[in-house]
Design a protein around this motif. Structure first.
Motif, PDB file in Angstrom:
ATOM      1  N   ALA A  70       0.763  -1.249   0.034  1.00  0.00           N
ATOM      2  CA  ALA A  70      -0.100   0.008   0.146  1.00  0.00           C
ATOM      3  C   ALA A  70       1.131   1.380  -0.133  1.00  0.00           C
ATOM      4  CB  ALA A  70      -0.896   0.068   1.063  1.00  0.00           C
ATOM      5  N   THR A  71       1.050   1.900  -1.202  1.00  0.00           N
ATOM      6  CA  THR A  71       1.899   3.009  -1.276  1.00  0.00           C
ATOM      7  C   THR A  71       1.117   4.302  -1.342  1.00  0.00           C
ATOM      8  OG1 THR A  71       3.526   1.546  -2.685  1.00  0.00           O
ATOM      9  CG2 THR A  71       3.861   3.918  -2.900  1.00  0.00           C
ATOM     10  N   PRO A  72       1.375   5.422  -0.503  1.00  0.00           N
ATOM     11  CA  PRO A  72       0.693   6.669  -0.694  1.00  0.00           C
ATOM     12  C   PRO A  72       0.796   7.116  -2.155  1.00  0.00           C
ATOM     13  CG  PRO A  72       2.307   6.699   0.989  1.00  0.00           C
ATOM     14  CD  PRO A  72       2.589   5.384   0.052  1.00  0.00           C
ATOM     15  N   VAL A  73      -0.514   7.481  -2.454  1.00  0.00           N
ATOM     16  CA  VAL A  73      -0.704   8.296  -3.747  1.00  0.00           C
ATOM     17  C   VAL A  73      -0.003   9.656  -4.104  1.00  0.00           C
ATOM     18  CG1 VAL A  73      -2.548   9.240  -5.480  1.00  0.00           C
ATOM     19  CG2 VAL A  73      -2.746   7.232  -3.984  1.00  0.00           C
ATOM     20  N   ALA A  74       0.810   9.696  -5.132  1.00  0.00           N
ATOM     21  CA  ALA A  74       1.613  10.891  -5.437  1.00  0.00           C
ATOM     22  C   ALA A  74       0.719  12.121  -5.409  1.00  0.00           C
ATOM     23  CB  ALA A  74       2.374  10.792  -6.783  1.00  0.00           C
ATOM     24  N   GLY A  75       1.064  13.215  -5.034  1.00  0.00           N
ATOM     25  CA  GLY A  75       0.120  14.365  -4.937  1.00  0.00           C
ATOM     26  C   GLY A  75      -0.647  14.733  -3.712  1.00  0.00           C
ATOM     27  N   GLU A  76      -0.862  13.403  -2.816  1.00  0.00           N
ATOM     28  CA  GLU A  76      -1.602  13.484  -1.666  1.00  0.00           C
ATOM     29  C   GLU A  76      -0.649  13.706  -0.564  1.00  0.00           C
ATOM     30  OE1 GLU A  76      -5.034  13.565  -1.446  1.00  0.00           O
ATOM     31  OE2 GLU A  76      -5.274  12.893  -3.256  1.00  0.00           O
ATOM     32  N   SER A  77      -1.201  14.228   0.661  1.00  0.00           N
ATOM     33  CA  SER A  77      -0.633  14.683   1.838  1.00  0.00           C
ATOM     34  C   SER A  77      -0.124  13.361   2.615  1.00  0.00           C
ATOM     35  CB  SER A  77      -1.225  15.354   2.764  1.00  0.00           C
ATOM     36  OG  SER A  77      -2.471  14.625   3.196  1.00  0.00           O
ATOM     37  N   GLN A  78      -0.570  12.189   2.166  1.00  0.00           N
ATOM     38  CA  GLN A  78      -0.047  10.927   2.838  1.00  0.00           C
ATOM     39  C   GLN A  78       1.131  10.416   2.234  1.00  0.00           C
ATOM     40  OE1 GLN A  78      -2.449  10.057   4.959  1.00  0.00           O
ATOM     41  NE2 GLN A  78      -1.144   8.259   5.642  1.00  0.00           N
ATOM     42  N   THR A  85       4.906   3.475   2.806  1.00  0.00           N
ATOM     43  CA  THR A  85       4.495   2.488   2.376  1.00  0.00           C
ATOM     44  C   THR A  85       4.403   1.174   3.275  1.00  0.00           C
ATOM     45  OG1 THR A  85       5.616   3.183   0.253  1.00  0.00           O
ATOM     46  CG2 THR A  85       4.931   0.747   0.455  1.00  0.00           C
ATOM     47  N   PHE A  86       3.384   0.339   3.339  1.00  0.00           N
ATOM     48  CA  PHE A  86       3.168  -0.732   4.041  1.00  0.00           C
ATOM     49  C   PHE A  86       3.214  -1.932   3.261  1.00  0.00           C
ATOM     50  CE2 PHE A  86       0.907   2.490   6.146  1.00  0.00           C
ATOM     51  CZ  PHE A  86       1.215   2.521   7.425  1.00  0.00           C
ATOM     52  N   ILE A  87       4.018  -3.107   3.655  1.00  0.00           N
ATOM     53  CA  ILE A  87       4.400  -4.092   2.847  1.00  0.00           C
ATOM     54  C   ILE A  87       3.804  -5.391   3.755  1.00  0.00           C
ATOM     55  CG2 ILE A  87       5.959  -5.478   1.621  1.00  0.00           C
ATOM     56  CD1 ILE A  87       7.752  -2.897   1.693  1.00  0.00           C
ATOM     57  N   SER A  95       6.370  -5.056   6.963  1.00  0.00           N
ATOM     58  CA  SER A  95       7.489  -3.930   7.144  1.00  0.00           C
ATOM     59  C   SER A  95       6.694  -2.904   6.618  1.00  0.00           C
ATOM     60  CB  SER A  95       8.580  -4.553   6.457  1.00  0.00           C
ATOM     61  OG  SER A  95       8.081  -4.787   5.047  1.00  0.00           O
ATOM     62  N   VAL A  96       7.473  -1.699   6.695  1.00  0.00           N
ATOM     63  CA  VAL A  96       7.381  -0.475   5.889  1.00  0.00           C
ATOM     64  C   VAL A  96       8.777   0.008   5.474  1.00  0.00           C
ATOM     65  CG1 VAL A  96       5.334   0.437   7.747  1.00  0.00           C
ATOM     66  CG2 VAL A  96       7.936   1.060   7.988  1.00  0.00           C
ATOM     67  N   THR A  97       8.310   0.862   4.405  1.00  0.00           N
ATOM     68  CA  THR A  97       9.747   1.611   3.647  1.00  0.00           C
ATOM     69  C   THR A  97       9.377   2.834   3.150  1.00  0.00           C
ATOM     70  OG1 THR A  97      11.131   1.087   2.083  1.00  0.00           O
ATOM     71  CG2 THR A  97       8.855   0.546   1.542  1.00  0.00           C
ATOM     72  N   LEU A 101       9.675   5.946  10.403  1.00  0.00           N
ATOM     73  CA  LEU A 101       9.468   5.133  11.549  1.00  0.00           C
ATOM     74  C   LEU A 101       9.319   3.562  10.874  1.00  0.00           C
ATOM     75  CD1 LEU A 101       6.231   6.899  12.788  1.00  0.00           C
ATOM     76  CD2 LEU A 101       8.539   7.108  13.531  1.00  0.00           C
ATOM     77  N   ASN A 102       9.767   2.696  12.010  1.00  0.00           N
ATOM     78  CA  ASN A 102       9.693   1.347  11.659  1.00  0.00           C
ATOM     79  C   ASN A 102       8.211   0.698  11.770  1.00  0.00           C
ATOM     80  OD1 ASN A 102       9.110   0.498  14.270  1.00  0.00           O
ATOM     81  ND2 ASN A 102      11.369   0.813  14.721  1.00  0.00           N
ATOM     82  N   ALA A 103       8.206  -0.756  11.406  1.00  0.00           N
ATOM     83  CA  ALA A 103       6.757  -1.270  11.300  1.00  0.00           C
ATOM     84  C   ALA A 103       6.149  -1.375  12.735  1.00  0.00           C
ATOM     85  CB  ALA A 103       6.803  -2.641  10.874  1.00  0.00           C
TER      86      ALA A 103
END
Length: 108
Positions: A70-78, A85-87, A95-97, A101-103
């Motif tokens: 789940a990757t934040p959409v470009a152009g959004e504040s997220q 990004t959550f994996i 995991s996150v990348t 912050l870590n998971a």
């Protein structure tokens, strides 16, 4: 606001993992679970309901494992979220990348 949107991304990522497992139970492989064929297209959606995350699937070269994101959409504040990004993979590893912050800190 970002934490609420983060919860949406995580929730829909977990739902996608459930659909992946059902696909595997029906077909015996994760191959084409990315929506590249008509049977799998029904289980795969490309963005979360709120539109803040893009969902993606990598069925892996062996077709008996996967990694979903789940990757934040470009152009959004997220995209400024510290978790970014959550994996999740087929072994249940989370995991996150892309963030600071870590998971565990992201409650993932």
């Amino acid at each position: 606001v970002r934490k609420a949107r983060r919860a949406e991304g995580i929730g829909e990522l977990l739902e996608l993992a459930d659909r992946m497992e059902r696909h595997y139970a029906d077909i015996g492989t994760y191959d084409q679970a990315d929506g590249s064929d008509m049977t799998a297209a029904a289980i795969f959606k490309t963005t979360t309901s709120g539109g803040y995350y893009t969902l993606s699937v990598d069925a892996g070269t062996d077709n008996v494992s996967y990694s979903i994101r789940a990757t934040p959409v470009a152009g959004e504040s997220q995209t400024k979220d510290k978790c970014h990004t959550f994996i999740l993979n087929s072994n249940g590893q989370r995991s996150v990348t892309g963030g600071s912050l870590n998971a565990e800190q992201c409650r993932w």
